[in-house]
Design an enzyme around this catalytic site. Structure first.
Site, PDB file in Angstrom:
ATOM      1  N   GLU A   1       0.821  -1.208   0.190  1.00 29.10           N
ATOM      2  CA  GLU A   1       0.048  -0.065  -0.161  1.00 29.10           C
ATOM      3  C   GLU A   1       0.882   1.264  -0.059  1.00 29.10           C
ATOM      4  O   GLU A   1       0.621   2.316  -0.493  1.00 29.10           O
ATOM      5  CB  GLU A   1      -0.989   0.005   1.178  1.00 29.10           C
ATOM      6  CG  GLU A   1      -2.122   0.677   0.944  1.00 29.10           C
ATOM      7  CD  GLU A   1      -3.109   0.571   2.145  1.00 29.10           C
ATOM      8  OE1 GLU A   1      -4.270   0.158   1.699  1.00 29.10           O
ATOM      9  OE2 GLU A   1      -3.260   0.865   3.208  1.00 29.10           O
TER      10      GLU A   1
ATOM     11  N   LYS B   1     -13.432   1.688  -3.763  1.00 28.44           N
ATOM     12  CA  LYS B   1     -14.277   2.000  -2.517  1.00 28.44           C
ATOM     13  C   LYS B   1     -15.455   2.663  -3.518  1.00 28.44           C
ATOM     14  O   LYS B   1     -16.823   2.348  -3.091  1.00 28.44           O
ATOM     15  CB  LYS B   1     -13.844   3.001  -1.820  1.00 28.44           C
ATOM     16  CG  LYS B   1     -12.915   2.157  -0.587  1.00 28.44           C
ATOM     17  CD  LYS B   1     -12.667   3.301   0.645  1.00 28.44           C
ATOM     18  CE  LYS B   1     -11.544   2.621   1.482  1.00 28.44           C
ATOM     19  NZ  LYS B   1     -10.947   3.667   2.117  1.00 28.44           N
TER      20      LYS B   1
ATOM     21  N   HIS C   1       7.443 -27.158   1.514  1.00 26.36           N
ATOM     22  CA  HIS C   1       6.993 -28.315   0.773  1.00 26.36           C
ATOM     23  C   HIS C   1       5.648 -27.590   0.272  1.00 26.36           C
ATOM     24  O   HIS C   1       4.689 -28.358   0.066  1.00 26.36           O
ATOM     25  CB  HIS C   1       6.461 -29.161   2.163  1.00 26.36           C
ATOM     26  CG  HIS C   1       7.494 -29.503   2.603  1.00 26.36           C
ATOM     27  ND1 HIS C   1       8.265 -30.843   2.473  1.00 26.36           N
ATOM     28  CD2 HIS C   1       8.255 -29.202   3.793  1.00 26.36           C
ATOM     29  CE1 HIS C   1       9.490 -30.981   3.145  1.00 26.36           C
ATOM     30  NE2 HIS C   1       9.396 -30.202   4.246  1.00 26.36           N
TER      31      HIS C   1
HETATM   32  O1  LIG Z   1      -8.765   2.632   9.887  1.00 26.81           O
HETATM   33  P1  LIG Z   1      -9.428   2.686   8.643  1.00 26.81           P
HETATM   34  O2  LIG Z   1      -9.776   4.234   8.442  1.00 26.81           O
HETATM   35  O3  LIG Z   1     -10.872   2.134   8.710  1.00 26.81           O
HETATM   36  O4  LIG Z   1      -8.901   2.239   7.446  1.00 26.81           O
HETATM   37  C1  LIG Z   1      -8.682   0.833   7.136  1.00 26.81           C
HETATM   38  C2  LIG Z   1      -7.536   0.824   5.934  1.00 26.81           C
HETATM   39  O5  LIG Z   1      -8.239   0.933   4.769  1.00 26.81           O
HETATM   40  C3  LIG Z   1      -7.277   1.744   4.082  1.00 26.81           C
HETATM   41  O6  LIG Z   1      -7.581   3.143   3.983  1.00 26.81           O
HETATM   42  C4  LIG Z   1      -7.306   1.242   2.497  1.00 26.81           C
HETATM   43  O7  LIG Z   1      -8.753   1.419   2.167  1.00 26.81           O
HETATM   44  C5  LIG Z   1      -6.034   1.499   4.669  1.00 26.81           C
HETATM   45  O8  LIG Z   1      -4.916   2.228   4.095  1.00 26.81           O
HETATM   46  C6  LIG Z   1      -6.330   1.629   6.023  1.00 26.81           C
HETATM   47  O9  LIG Z   1      -5.294   0.731   6.841  1.00 26.81           O
END
Ligand SMILES: O=P(O)(O)OC[C@H]1O[C@](O)(CO)[C@@H](O)[C@@H]1O
Length: 528
Positions: A322, A455, A351
């Site tokens: 990321e 998202k 393995h």
């Molecule tokens: O802690 P949050 O804001 O729920 O985000 C969870 C995860 O989602 C992300 O933003 C990626 O969508 C990550 O970087 C982060 O760790």
């Protein structure tokens, strides 16, 4: 290189941290002095970038944020008193809260004591706590931890069933930095529903770990949850293990969080040294750069030879991918950067896929994690003079050599044992390596624009589902897929509509699907 030359190279490049007892060996990565000379100015810049970042610069320019995870274990380095307070106050509050929970002074309404923890979160709000629980939790901890890190209904039900009658004495941590991540909000609602369906109140058992003022924080305030712990704006999710995100669940399990912080601080100090050869994170960044030509051309296979480090590769996968997986560099050029990370543990993986590593496509470098102490008090000899630990150690050495002989490079990190201080140090070592590498290849390691696209699309699919359901409900007609998509206002989204309908039909959600499943144009949808 013959064995003597390799031994010499090993001695020339071996890094050893005296205080921590940690070794970093990059001698089996085949870089030469030419690369070291070529990268020297880039490392000078990386060291300077690190100093700027640690002094409180906006090191994450896209999000206009400081990047302060290094201050979490050295609040004295924070750029001002306000930031310092943002670290020391929650830390003290965690200590006090955990002590009261363990003592039973803070207790659930219908039981004497909290005995279990249920952690709901995803990504950086889950991977660190999961890794640390696996690495450091005792067999019989003061509180047993469970995780919900997904929206899989069957997975959620399984965890709730595992907790069983302990739900009433379970402390639920809802962890989300942003407080707006759908998976975590949904997980929270699922858990709340589980409480209510057992006639229990959720709120007196619920704790929020989130940024003050976030959506989740507001829910926690309005619904009078048991407690709230702040997450700092200047700590990214994937570097949040040493904030309340990781420290609270660790402390609840009886893990010594002060030691984790001490180990991380010691490693941070070692990785501030502005000299490539005596800075373990710089050595790792050099090795990564060499392996993939600074373009991530080779994957990183992480092989800890210790069961308790099983989740390290999964934790590193987010931290590295990321952070480094970026389309644009800091100047806006298209670079498609990144390093793919995978792995489980040795010798188990020998393995499974080590066959391909030894003989197949040479598109990786390995990182062995060796633990010197076997972690057993009694001596049991499998064969005269030989223990299981000796075998494990031999398997590691053997695989390292077998890979090298076939032109497959590897790094070996050797630690004395798996304890809180060393785990803190490992986290800090990789955080800094990622920072250095990002600087070498000129990218912003601290944002994640790519995740947003998925998202947004998921949100539009759910929006389309609502429209599809309305059309089906309100029509008495039997519709083909194209007509349904048109009536839902998305004539171009027939494939998405088909998948929505197929899922609804499979789950008895008021939709019936008839026709030839192998000939999609014959399918007809109606309300059921
Ligand atoms: O802690 P949050 O804001 O729920 O985000 C969870 C995860 O989602 C992300 O933003 C990626 O969508 C990550 O970087 C982060 O760790």
């Amino acid at each position: 290189m013959d064995k003597q030359q390799l031994w010499q190279r090993y001695q020339d490049w071996l890094y050893y941290h005296e205080g921590l007892g940690v070794y970093v060996d990059v001698s089996r990565m085949r870089f030469d002095h030419g690369l070291v000379t070529q990268l020297t100015p880039k490392f000078e810049k990386a060291f300077a970038d690190m100093e700027t970042l640690e002094s409180g610069a906006i090191a994450n320019p896209d999000e206009g944020r400081m990047v302060g995870h290094y201050w979490l274990r050295a609040p004295e380095l924070a750029p001002n008193d306000d930031v310092r307070k943002e670290i020391t106050e929650p830390l003290a509050n965690i200590g006090e809260f955990v002590q009261k929970v363990h003592a039973g002074t803070i207790k659930p309404p219908t039981a004497d004591k909290f005995t279990h923890v249920l952690s709901v979160g995803i990504g950086g709000s889950a991977l660190g706590p999961q890794f640390v629980a696996e690495a450091l939790s005792d067999v019989d901890p003061p509180m047993v931890i469970h995780f919900i890190d997904n929206n899989d209904p069957a997975g959620i039900d399984r965890v709730i069933e595992q907790i069983g009658d302990h739900l009433k004495n379970t402390l639920v941590l809802i962890t989300s930095k942003s407080g707006g991540t759908p998976e975590t909000r949904n997980g929270m609602l699922e858990v709340k529903n589980a409480y209510e369906s057992k006639g229990l109140a959720f709120e007196p058992n619920a704790v929020a770990v989130t940024m003050p003022g976030s959506k989740m924080d507001k829910v926690a305030v309005d619904d009078k949850w048991l407690a709230r712990f702040p997450m700092q704006d200047w700590v990214g999710g994937r570097t949040s293990e040493l904030s309340a995100v990781g420290l609270l669940p660790a402390a609840l399990q009886g893990i010594n969080i002060d030691e984790m912080l001490v180990g991380a601080k010691e490693m941070d100090e070692a990785t501030r040294v502005k000299d490539l050869k005596t800075n373990p994170a710089a050595l790792l960044a050099l090795a990564w750069y060499h392996s993939g030509n600074g373009k991530g051309e080779k994957d990183m296979v992480v092989l800890p030879y210790k069961d308790s480090l099983l989740l390290f590769s999964r934790y590193l996968q987010q931290l590295v991918m990321e952070s480094l997986g970026k389309e644009k560099d800091l100047d806006g050029n298209t670079v498609y950067q990144g390093i793919a990370v995978y792995g489980n543990k040795g010798s188990t993986d020998q393995h499974a896929y080590v066959q391909q590593l030894r003989e197949g496509v040479p598109n990786f470098f390995a990182t062995f994690i060796e633990v010197l102490e076997d972690g057993r008090d009694t001596l049991f000899e499998i064969e005269p003079g030989v223990t299981s630990g000796d075998f494990l150690s031999g398997f590691l050495q053997g695989t390292r050599q077998a890979l090298f002989e076939n032109n497959r490079d590897s790094i070996t990190i050797t630690i004395p044992q798996v304890n809180p201080r060393i785990v803190g140090a490992l986290i800090a070592l990789y955080e800094r390596t990622v920072s250095f590498y990002a600087s070498l290849v000129n990218i912003n390691a601290y944002h994640q624009p790519g995740v947003e696209a998925g998202k947004k699309m998921a949100a539009s699919i759910l929006d389309l589902q609502t429209k599809v359901q309305t059309v089906i409900k309100e029509t008495s007609e039997v519709l083909d897929m194209a007509t349904l998509a048109e009536k839902a206002g998305s004539p171009d989204e027939v494939e998405s509509v088909y998948k929505i309908v197929r899922h609804l039909a499979a789950n008895g959600r008021g939709v019936s699907l008839e026709g030839e499943l192998t000939d999609l144009k014959t399918l007809k949808v109606s309300a059921s």
